[in-house]
Design a protein around this motif. Structure first.
Motif, PDB file in Angstrom:
ATOM      1  N   ASP A   1      20.827  52.604  49.705  1.00 26.96           N
ATOM      2  CA  ASP A   1      20.759  51.979  48.381  1.00 26.96           C
ATOM      3  C   ASP A   1      19.797  50.798  48.311  1.00 26.96           C
ATOM      4  O   ASP A   1      19.118  50.618  47.287  1.00 26.96           O
ATOM      5  CB  ASP A   1      22.154  51.490  47.962  1.00 26.96           C
ATOM      6  CG  ASP A   1      23.046  52.604  47.420  1.00 26.96           C
ATOM      7  OD1 ASP A   1      22.674  53.780  47.579  1.00 26.96           O
ATOM      8  OD2 ASP A   1      24.105  52.292  46.846  1.00 26.96           O
TER       9      ASP A   1
ATOM     10  N   GLU B   1      19.812  40.941  40.764  1.00 25.43           N
ATOM     11  CA  GLU B   1      18.573  41.700  40.606  1.00 25.43           C
ATOM     12  C   GLU B   1      18.533  42.892  41.552  1.00 25.43           C
ATOM     13  O   GLU B   1      18.185  44.012  41.149  1.00 25.43           O
ATOM     14  CB  GLU B   1      17.382  40.765  40.874  1.00 25.43           C
ATOM     15  CG  GLU B   1      16.022  41.435  40.736  1.00 25.43           C
ATOM     16  CD  GLU B   1      14.882  40.485  41.092  1.00 25.43           C
ATOM     17  OE1 GLU B   1      13.738  40.969  41.242  1.00 25.43           O
ATOM     18  OE2 GLU B   1      15.128  39.271  41.247  1.00 25.43           O
TER      19      GLU B   1
ATOM     20  N   LYS C   1      21.046  44.485  43.028  1.00 29.70           N
ATOM     21  CA  LYS C   1      22.078  45.475  42.724  1.00 29.70           C
ATOM     22  C   LYS C   1      21.921  46.112  41.341  1.00 29.70           C
ATOM     23  O   LYS C   1      22.561  47.115  41.056  1.00 29.70           O
ATOM     24  CB  LYS C   1      23.467  44.820  42.797  1.00 29.70           C
ATOM     25  CG  LYS C   1      23.995  44.622  44.191  1.00 29.70           C
ATOM     26  CD  LYS C   1      25.369  43.970  44.173  1.00 29.70           C
ATOM     27  CE  LYS C   1      26.417  44.772  43.439  1.00 29.70           C
ATOM     28  NZ  LYS C   1      26.861  45.996  44.149  1.00 29.70           N
ATOM     29  N   ARG C   2      21.087  45.468  40.482  1.00 22.94           N
ATOM     30  CA  ARG C   2      21.016  45.855  39.066  1.00 22.94           C
ATOM     31  C   ARG C   2      22.399  45.705  38.426  1.00 22.94           C
ATOM     32  O   ARG C   2      22.890  46.583  37.714  1.00 22.94           O
ATOM     33  CB  ARG C   2      20.499  47.290  38.903  1.00 22.94           C
ATOM     34  CG  ARG C   2      19.155  47.543  39.552  1.00 22.94           C
ATOM     35  CD  ARG C   2      18.777  49.010  39.494  1.00 22.94           C
ATOM     36  NE  ARG C   2      17.811  49.352  40.513  1.00 22.94           N
ATOM     37  CZ  ARG C   2      17.522  50.595  40.900  1.00 22.94           C
ATOM     38  NH1 ARG C   2      18.153  51.606  40.327  1.00 22.94           N
ATOM     39  NH2 ARG C   2      16.632  50.825  41.841  1.00 22.94           N
ATOM     40  N   ARG C   3      22.984  44.557  38.692  1.00 24.70           N
ATOM     41  CA  ARG C   3      24.361  44.270  38.302  1.00 24.70           C
ATOM     42  C   ARG C   3      24.374  43.499  36.983  1.00 24.70           C
ATOM     43  O   ARG C   3      23.603  42.548  36.815  1.00 24.70           O
ATOM     44  CB  ARG C   3      25.023  43.439  39.406  1.00 24.70           C
ATOM     45  CG  ARG C   3      26.505  43.111  39.199  1.00 24.70           C
ATOM     46  CD  ARG C   3      26.952  42.241  40.367  1.00 24.70           C
ATOM     47  NE  ARG C   3      28.355  41.855  40.305  1.00 24.70           N
ATOM     48  CZ  ARG C   3      29.346  42.504  40.871  1.00 24.70           C
ATOM     49  NH1 ARG C   3      29.100  43.621  41.539  1.00 24.70           N
ATOM     50  NH2 ARG C   3      30.591  42.061  40.794  1.00 24.70           N
TER      51      ARG C   3
ATOM     52  N   LEU D   1      23.928  49.708  45.054  1.00 27.30           N
ATOM     53  CA  LEU D   1      23.470  49.634  43.670  1.00 27.30           C
ATOM     54  C   LEU D   1      24.683  49.696  42.760  1.00 27.30           C
ATOM     55  O   LEU D   1      25.632  50.446  43.022  1.00 27.30           O
ATOM     56  CB  LEU D   1      22.509  50.784  43.368  1.00 27.30           C
ATOM     57  CG  LEU D   1      21.160  50.748  44.092  1.00 27.30           C
ATOM     58  CD1 LEU D   1      20.378  52.026  43.809  1.00 27.30           C
ATOM     59  CD2 LEU D   1      20.347  49.524  43.674  1.00 27.30           C
ATOM     60  N   SER D   2      24.680  48.911  41.698  1.00 19.32           N
ATOM     61  CA  SER D   2      25.828  48.859  40.795  1.00 19.32           C
ATOM     62  C   SER D   2      26.186  50.243  40.276  1.00 19.32           C
ATOM     63  O   SER D   2      25.309  51.020  39.870  1.00 19.32           O
ATOM     64  CB  SER D   2      25.531  47.933  39.616  1.00 19.32           C
ATOM     65  OG  SER D   2      25.656  46.595  40.001  1.00 19.32           O
TER      66      SER D   2
ATOM     67  N   ARG E   1      19.310  36.647  42.748  1.00 22.47           N
ATOM     68  CA  ARG E   1      18.648  37.727  43.499  1.00 22.47           C
ATOM     69  C   ARG E   1      19.638  38.853  43.802  1.00 22.47           C
ATOM     70  O   ARG E   1      19.275  40.032  43.778  1.00 22.47           O
ATOM     71  CB  ARG E   1      18.062  37.151  44.795  1.00 22.47           C
ATOM     72  CG  ARG E   1      17.331  38.156  45.649  1.00 22.47           C
ATOM     73  CD  ARG E   1      16.031  38.606  45.029  1.00 22.47           C
ATOM     74  NE  ARG E   1      15.397  39.624  45.866  1.00 22.47           N
ATOM     75  CZ  ARG E   1      14.871  40.740  45.421  1.00 22.47           C
ATOM     76  NH1 ARG E   1      14.866  41.009  44.110  1.00 22.47           N
ATOM     77  NH2 ARG E   1      14.316  41.610  46.237  1.00 22.47           N
TER      78      ARG E   1
END
Length: 337
Positions: free
Chosen positions: A162, A55, A57-59, A147-148, A52
């Motif tokens: 963010d 997800e 962080k869009r990492r 966010l990444s 999660r």
């Protein structure tokens, strides 16, 4: 919606912190302050909770996380390694802003380590972080709560900008004291290796680890094939606005002429050099830790300005400013050397 819990940074209320700890225990995510930046935390042994984090962080999944502990007993749950060579560093820098990489135990999910057989561990000194880990009774995996690719968060408002609505709880304890992510040292190889400079400077570490290896990629030379610690490969710390980082002062006038409306990011001692231009003051060269503390707030502020690009003046790469320049190189769209 995200639950926002406001606490005192020095004496956080245990009853409030217990609410956040229950979220960790139940497989949720909590954004919390450390002495470096705010982290986005989850139970490091709960694979679903860890996924999660990625997800939210869009990492990239191969970018490992740092696991935060509050005791050496928790460290023992994570590592399958000889800690003797780490004793001097731990005694000097823990609790504090130094992350150490060890060979991991099988129980540590590979989702935490980006598929590596090593795990990055830190013992934070911030009272809120320590209490959250203690009350959760589990090591907490936590990258920065942004966010990444974006500048790391040094206050709760940055986290809200963010991640609000995606993370379960945001603990607001004001500004983080240091403002830069932790120093990362890899102890899993034959020679201790610096993988990310941070608030604990190279000069300080060398007094404890005389054989520390400092790779060329930390100076912007060369590249690594895969990330061995957070912040190694991908573009990081960047505002949405493009940044031009000027390292060669002899080329600065050319850049200034090319972008006459661009704001200038520089230390206070250099402000007079740019009369008539919009200036973003980074802090004082004479007090370099102010520049580190202000860095991510300054980078985020660039997105509020009406301008196509921003120009950042390079700094001397020594002490804490070496760590600042490491972040600026990764944030820059263009580096002029």
């Amino acid at each position: 919606m995200s639950m926002i819990l406001k606490v005192d940074p020095i004496n956080p209320a245990a009853e409030v912190m217990k609410r956040a700890a229950e979220v960790i225990k139940k497989g949720g995510t909590v954004a919390f302050p450390t002495e470096t930046v705010y982290g986005l935390g989850a139970n490091c042994f709960d694979k679903s909770a860890v996924l999660r984090i990625f997800e939210i962080k869009r990492r990239p999944p191969d970018n490992p996380l740092i696991v935060h502990v509050s005791s050496l007993a928790q460290l023992d749950l994570l590592i399958d390694d000889n800690v003797e060579r780490a004793e001097a560093i731990i005694e000097k820098f823990w609790p504090g802003p130094v992350t150490l990489i060890f060979k991991k135990k099988a129980e540590v999910p590979k989702e935490v380590t980006g598929g590596l057989e090593t795990v990055a561990v830190r013992m934070p000194s911030h009272p809120v972080a320590k209490m959250l880990i203690d009350l959760s009774n589990v090591p907490i995996a936590a990258p920065s709560a942004n966010l990444s690719g974006r500048p790391s968060p040094t206050n709760a408002q940055h986290v809200i900008e963010d991640l609000y609505g995606m993370v379960d709880v945001i603990i607001d304890a004001g500004e983080t004291p240091l403002g830069l992510e932790s120093t990362v040292i890899d102890l899993s190889r034959d020679r201790p290796t610096l993988l990310r400079p941070g608030p604990a400077t190279v000069e300080e570490i060398l007094r404890v680890v005389p054989d520390l290896y400092v790779p060329d990629f930390l100076f912007g030379k060369g590249q690594v094939e895969r990330p061995l610690s957070p912040g190694m490969m991908y573009r990081h710390y960047a505002p949405n606005k493009p940044i031009i980082l000027v390292l060669d002062e002899n080329k600065l006038d050319i850049v200034l002429m090319k972008y006459p409306d661009a704001p200038i990011v520089c230390p206070e001692e250099m402000v007079q050099n740019f009369y008539g231009r919009r200036i973003i003051n980074m802090g004082k060269l004479s007090k370099p830790y102010t520049i580190a503390q202000n860095l991510f707030r300054v980078l985020r502020s660039l997105d509020t300005l009406v301008a196509d690009v921003a120009i950042v003046v390079g700094l001397p790469e020594r002490g804490i400013l070496f760590s600042v320049m490491n972040r600026l190189r990764k944030a820059a769209s263009q580096v002029i050397e």
